[in-house]
Scaffold this active site. Structure first.
Site: not given
Length: 303
Positions: A140-142
């Site tokens: 997942l993106d930050q």
């Protein structure tokens, strides 16, 4: 694959009628989809047992036989353990699903990064006495929150990676986006590649990697919408790129044209994870409710 019980370094289970009458090596490679290299090493090291005795790859199986495989060898964690809050959504001997908060990197991308989700999972493994390398199955993106899947041993990792490659792990996301939709649902089938004008941004590009996102509008507000997205592929920034490509960037996603209306980060959350368990074919569904900042955003949009 059959249901397996983990006992120390060994996995054991009972072969069913559907597994009988096959050469064991073929069963492991072609039906259970174990990596060829793993199967070769297991037989070479006499670490596949039927009824308690080592056997060869050409051994023909029978229903009711006990199979044991030594595939859970102790490993170093692979990343420095950090003690901190970790919300576990599901866990068994083979896999772990946790809730990643927004703002936390999933894994270190630079040596200076010492506080990521992988670090926290490493700390959890250490506390629980789990001697295994930390292996996330997807990312997942930050600034994206929600459910993340981890494998707890090498064989589980290989099987889950294969299921992900074959789109057999269903990942559902909720996004809050700009604009009004003319279609309530649809499929975005548009390849994604790097944007040569920006170091981190991606874009729809004919020469990019195949990318497929299914979407459904859950709620339409005055000039925003709550959208459910299901991925067939897992390209970097896929949902962000695809919805922006449709003219509906995520609220708070400045990189792709979104504005911080009611939320300071991209309004994207991995709300649900569904898969067939790699050991036992049990269906698993894990829900991860919206975090408070997205619930506040939803209330604001409804008001």
């Amino acid at each position: 694959m059959i249901a397996c019980v983990k006992t120390g370094e060994w996995l054991s289970g009972i072969l069913g009628a559907e597994d009988a009458g096959m050469q064991l090596g073929i069963l492991l490679r072609e039906k259970w989809r174990l990596p060829k290299k793993t199967v070769h090493l297991l037989f070479q090291q006499k670490e596949v047992l039927l009824q308690g005795s080592p056997v060869a790859q050409h051994t023909v199986t029978e229903a009711g036989q006990e199979i044991r495989m030594r595939v859970c060898l102790p490993e170093p964690l692979g990343i420095e353990p950090v003690t901190g809050k970790l919300e576990v959504l599901y866990e068994d001997d083979h896999l772990l699903i946790v809730n990643k908060p927004a703002g936390l990197l999933l894994h270190p991308t630079e040596k200076a990064h010492r506080q990521t989700l992988d670090h926290l999972v490493s700390g959890y493994f250490l506390q629980q006495g789990i001697q295994a390398k930390v292996r996330h199955v997807h990312r997942l993106d930050q600034e994206t929150s929600g459910a993340v899947l981890y494998a707890k041993h090498a064989l589980s990792s290989a099987l889950l990676d294969e299921r992900l490659r074959l789109s057999l792990i269903k990942r559902t996301y909720l996004a809050f986006v700009h604009g009004r939709f003319t279609k309530k649902s649809g499929t975005i089938n548009a390849p994604i590649g790097k944007d040569r004008h920006h170091p981190t941004r991606r874009r729809v590009s004919p020469g990019g990697d195949p990318a497929i996102t299914h979407y459904q509008v859950i709620n339409q507000y005055a000039d925003a919408a709550k959208v459910e997205c299901v991925l067939d592929t897992g390209r970097t920034h896929q949902i962000r790129v695809h919805l922006s490509y449709l003219g509906h960037p995520l609220l708070g996603d400045a990189l792709y044209g979104g504005k911080p209306l009611g939320i300071a980060r991209q309004a994207l959350h991995a709300v649900n994870l569904q898969l067939v368990h790699p050991f036992g074919e049990k269906s698993i569904r894990v829900d991860c409710p919206l975090p408070e900042e997205m619930l506040r955003l939803e209330r604001q949009l409804e008001g």
